[in-house]
Motif scaffolding. Structure first.
Motif, PDB file in Angstrom:
ATOM      1  N   ASP A   1      29.603  21.539   2.452  1.00 60.28           N
ATOM      2  CA  ASP A   1      30.651  20.996   1.591  1.00 60.28           C
ATOM      3  C   ASP A   1      31.718  20.220   2.361  1.00 60.28           C
ATOM      4  OD1 ASP A   1      29.540  21.944  -0.753  1.00 60.28           O
ATOM      5  OD2 ASP A   1      30.707  23.797  -0.766  1.00 60.28           O
ATOM      6  N   GLN A   2      31.705  20.292   3.665  1.00 61.11           N
ATOM      7  CA  GLN A   2      32.657  19.524   4.474  1.00 61.11           C
ATOM      8  C   GLN A   2      32.062  18.200   4.952  1.00 61.11           C
ATOM      9  OE1 GLN A   2      35.678  20.577   4.433  1.00 61.11           O
ATOM     10  NE2 GLN A   2      35.019  22.479   3.455  1.00 61.11           N
ATOM     11  N   LEU A   3      30.766  18.019   4.773  1.00 64.06           N
ATOM     12  CA  LEU A   3      30.083  16.842   5.297  1.00 64.06           C
ATOM     13  C   LEU A   3      29.992  15.707   4.279  1.00 64.06           C
ATOM     14  CD1 LEU A   3      27.120  18.563   7.152  1.00 64.06           C
ATOM     15  CD2 LEU A   3      28.723  16.962   8.226  1.00 64.06           C
ATOM     16  N   VAL A   4      30.035  14.486   4.788  1.00 62.70           N
ATOM     17  CA  VAL A   4      29.690  13.330   3.970  1.00 62.70           C
ATOM     18  C   VAL A   4      28.179  13.337   3.745  1.00 62.70           C
ATOM     19  CG1 VAL A   4      31.626  11.953   4.823  1.00 62.70           C
ATOM     20  CG2 VAL A   4      29.401  11.842   5.998  1.00 62.70           C
ATOM     21  N   SER A   5      27.715  12.542   2.805  1.00 64.71           N
ATOM     22  CA  SER A   5      26.280  12.419   2.571  1.00 64.71           C
ATOM     23  C   SER A   5      25.590  11.935   3.845  1.00 64.71           C
ATOM     24  CB  SER A   5      26.017  11.430   1.439  1.00 64.71           C
ATOM     25  OG  SER A   5      24.634  11.302   1.206  1.00 64.71           O
ATOM     26  N   ASP A   6      24.518  12.598   4.224  1.00 64.83           N
ATOM     27  CA  ASP A   6      23.763  12.331   5.453  1.00 64.83           C
ATOM     28  C   ASP A   6      24.508  12.757   6.713  1.00 64.83           C
ATOM     29  OD1 ASP A   6      21.290  11.376   4.572  1.00 64.83           O
ATOM     30  OD2 ASP A   6      22.091   9.369   4.236  1.00 64.83           O
ATOM     31  N   GLY A   7      25.685  13.384   6.563  1.00 62.57           N
ATOM     32  CA  GLY A   7      26.414  13.864   7.733  1.00 62.57           C
ATOM     33  C   GLY A   7      25.618  14.908   8.495  1.00 62.57           C
ATOM     34  N   GLU A   8      26.006  15.122   9.741  1.00 62.76           N
ATOM     35  CA  GLU A   8      25.220  15.968  10.644  1.00 62.76           C
ATOM     36  C   GLU A   8      25.900  17.311  10.894  1.00 62.76           C
ATOM     37  OE1 GLU A   8      22.735  14.429  14.047  1.00 62.76           O
ATOM     38  OE2 GLU A   8      24.466  15.188  15.184  1.00 62.76           O
ATOM     39  N   LEU A   9      25.123  18.380  10.753  1.00 67.88           N
ATOM     40  CA  LEU A   9      25.555  19.728  11.105  1.00 67.88           C
ATOM     41  C   LEU A   9      24.949  20.121  12.441  1.00 67.88           C
ATOM     42  CD1 LEU A   9      26.865  22.518  10.453  1.00 67.88           C
ATOM     43  CD2 LEU A   9      24.662  23.135   9.382  1.00 67.88           C
ATOM     44  N   VAL A  10      25.802  20.642  13.326  1.00 68.46           N
ATOM     45  CA  VAL A  10      25.348  21.204  14.599  1.00 68.46           C
ATOM     46  C   VAL A  10      25.652  22.695  14.538  1.00 68.46           C
ATOM     47  CG1 VAL A  10      25.529  21.129  17.108  1.00 68.46           C
ATOM     48  CG2 VAL A  10      25.892  19.033  15.754  1.00 68.46           C
ATOM     49  N   LEU A  11      24.605  23.497  14.438  1.00 66.21           N
ATOM     50  CA  LEU A  11      24.738  24.939  14.223  1.00 66.21           C
ATOM     51  C   LEU A  11      24.198  25.693  15.428  1.00 66.21           C
ATOM     52  CD1 LEU A  11      25.369  27.293  12.202  1.00 66.21           C
ATOM     53  CD2 LEU A  11      22.972  27.104  11.492  1.00 66.21           C
ATOM     54  N   GLU A  12      25.052  26.495  16.045  1.00 67.16           N
ATOM     55  CA  GLU A  12      24.639  27.309  17.196  1.00 67.16           C
ATOM     56  C   GLU A  12      25.002  28.752  16.900  1.00 67.16           C
ATOM     57  OE1 GLU A  12      25.292  29.205  21.247  1.00 67.16           O
ATOM     58  OE2 GLU A  12      26.595  29.032  19.520  1.00 67.16           O
ATOM     59  N   THR A  13      24.046  29.667  17.090  1.00 68.86           N
ATOM     60  CA  THR A  13      24.304  31.059  16.740  1.00 68.86           C
ATOM     61  C   THR A  13      23.363  31.988  17.499  1.00 68.86           C
ATOM     62  OG1 THR A  13      24.601  32.571  14.869  1.00 68.86           O
ATOM     63  CG2 THR A  13      22.691  31.088  14.789  1.00 68.86           C
ATOM     64  N   LEU A  14      23.643  33.274  17.429  1.00 70.75           N
ATOM     65  CA  LEU A  14      22.758  34.279  18.008  1.00 70.75           C
ATOM     66  C   LEU A  14      21.527  34.442  17.125  1.00 70.75           C
ATOM     67  CD1 LEU A  14      25.390  36.976  19.043  1.00 70.75           C
ATOM     68  CD2 LEU A  14      23.928  35.699  20.607  1.00 70.75           C
ATOM     69  N   VAL A  15      20.384  34.564  17.764  1.00 67.15           N
ATOM     70  CA  VAL A  15      19.124  34.706  17.037  1.00 67.15           C
ATOM     71  C   VAL A  15      18.291  35.811  17.683  1.00 67.15           C
ATOM     72  CG1 VAL A  15      19.050  32.302  16.264  1.00 67.15           C
ATOM     73  CG2 VAL A  15      18.009  32.932  18.456  1.00 67.15           C
ATOM     74  N   VAL A  16      17.215  36.185  17.007  1.00 67.12           N
ATOM     75  CA  VAL A  16      16.256  37.147  17.533  1.00 67.12           C
ATOM     76  C   VAL A  16      14.862  36.549  17.444  1.00 67.12           C
ATOM     77  CG1 VAL A  16      17.641  39.189  16.983  1.00 67.12           C
ATOM     78  CG2 VAL A  16      16.047  38.269  15.271  1.00 67.12           C
ATOM     79  N   GLU A  17      13.947  37.148  18.159  1.00 63.11           N
ATOM     80  CA  GLU A  17      12.548  36.729  18.067  1.00 63.11           C
ATOM     81  C   GLU A  17      11.982  37.149  16.711  1.00 63.11           C
ATOM     82  OE1 GLU A  17      10.862  34.951  20.139  1.00 63.11           O
ATOM     83  OE2 GLU A  17      12.289  34.921  21.825  1.00 63.11           O
ATOM     84  N   GLY A  18      11.044  36.356  16.196  1.00 60.88           N
ATOM     85  CA  GLY A  18      10.406  36.749  14.953  1.00 60.88           C
ATOM     86  C   GLY A  18       9.868  35.571  14.177  1.00 60.88           C
TER      87      GLY A  18
END
Length: 323
Positions: free
Chosen positions: A214-231
């Motif tokens: 909801d903060q992005l313009v149309s076609d805007g880019e999200l860069v998401l970095e987070t903790l993850v697990v195997e699976g």
């Protein structure tokens, strides 16, 4: 009291951000009226620091500044003393007149991993959600972003950011707003939105992804970095209590599951660009962050596990575009 008038003026000049002025001034007034035990002393430190006019600034390869004529020994010691009153420094490093703020995180390592994969930031309007003390925003300015706005409710991070901004000469292309993303209207204004190290702190991760969209313009880019697990595509760890001694943590998906979450919440062109095991060389106790760090949260008998028995921290970065 802190004066946000310069920031309000910047918002008023950008048609995409102007609607924010309907809510933001009252929110920041409410924030300033809330009592905090240490805030006044941190603001006092900020006032003691002289506004810089550095001869040399590097935001491209680091966050550093210096003058052609070095500080005197007395000036050096006084500035170092003031900066140390703002400990702990979690994100960095910063090099301020040869004072090396060796923060808990070597945040430049993460930036170097992410930068090759993102769209060029030149002339883009950027939002950094959960920005900490703003280290990454300065690197974004180094990549010629038009304006960087960070949000993070921590008062210490706010003062640390304002300290660096003052030393840099009161740079107006980067601003930290001490609010939570829940307090932002649906601006649909930003070309790039970063959310790094935030998702696992959200009780409802899919709602958080929608908030970012909801903060992005149309076609805007999200860069998401987070903790993850195997699976696989259905894997997600939900700790019953703590993870690496953190209380406020909820969902740790696999990268494959996270990709599906992004697609289900209205993102396209989702790609996994980096997966990295966090080591005690990247996150550790230092002179500038003297509390416990990653080493203390790993099992002494098996460093591939946290002290609670969960998988040790692994982080992934995914990039996606708003549909």
């Amino acid at each position: 009291m802190f004066n946000f008038s310069n920031f309000y003026q910047l918002i008023a000049e950008d048609i995409r951000l102007q609607p924010w002025l309907n809510t933001l001034p009252q929110q920041l007034t409410n924030w300033q009226n809330m009592k905090h035990r240490d805030f006044e002393s941190w603001l006092y430190t900020l006032k003691q620091i002289q506004e810089g006019k550095p001869d040399n600034i590097d935001l491209k390869k680091s966050v550093s500044l210096s003058n052609n004529e070095p500080l005197t020994q007395e000036e050096f010691k006084e500035l170092e003393k003031l900066l140390k009153t703002l400990r702990p420094w979690r994100k960095g490093p910063y090099k301020i007149h040869n004072i090396h703020i060796d923060a808990e995180w070597k945040s430049d390592w993460k930036w170097d991993r992410i930068l090759p994969h993102i769209s060029p930031l030149k002339n883009r309007l950027v939002l950094d959600v959960g920005c900490g003390n703003g280290y990454y925003m300065w690197r974004m300015i180094g990549e010629e972003a038009k304006l960087c706005i960070g949000i993070d409710p921590s008062r210490l991070f706010f003062v640390q950011f304002e300290t660096i901004r003052k030393l840099l000469g009161n740079n107006q292309r980067s601003h930290l707003v001490p609010l939570n993303i829940n307090q932002l209207p649906k601006l649909k204004a930003f070309d790039t939105v970063f959310s790094m190290g935030t998702l696992y702190h959200r009780r409802s991760p899919l709602d958080h992804l929608i908030q970012l969209k909801d903060q992005l313009v149309s076609d805007g880019e999200l860069v998401l970095e987070t903790l993850v697990v195997e699976g696989n595509e259905t894997t997600a760890l939900v700790p019953s209590d703590r993870y690496a001694q953190m209380r406020n943590v909820y969902f740790f998906p696999s990268t494959k599951a996270l990709k599906i979450w992004l697609e289900r919440t209205g993102f396209k062109n989702v790609r996994i660009v980096d997966e990295n095991i966090t080591t005690t060389k990247e996150q550790r106790t230092t002179e500038w962050m003297q509390q416990n760090s990653l080493y203390d949260y790993l099992s002494p008998n098996n460093p591939t596990k946290t002290i609670e028995g969960h998988p040790a921290p692994k982080r992934a970065t995914l990039i996606a575009n708003k549909v």
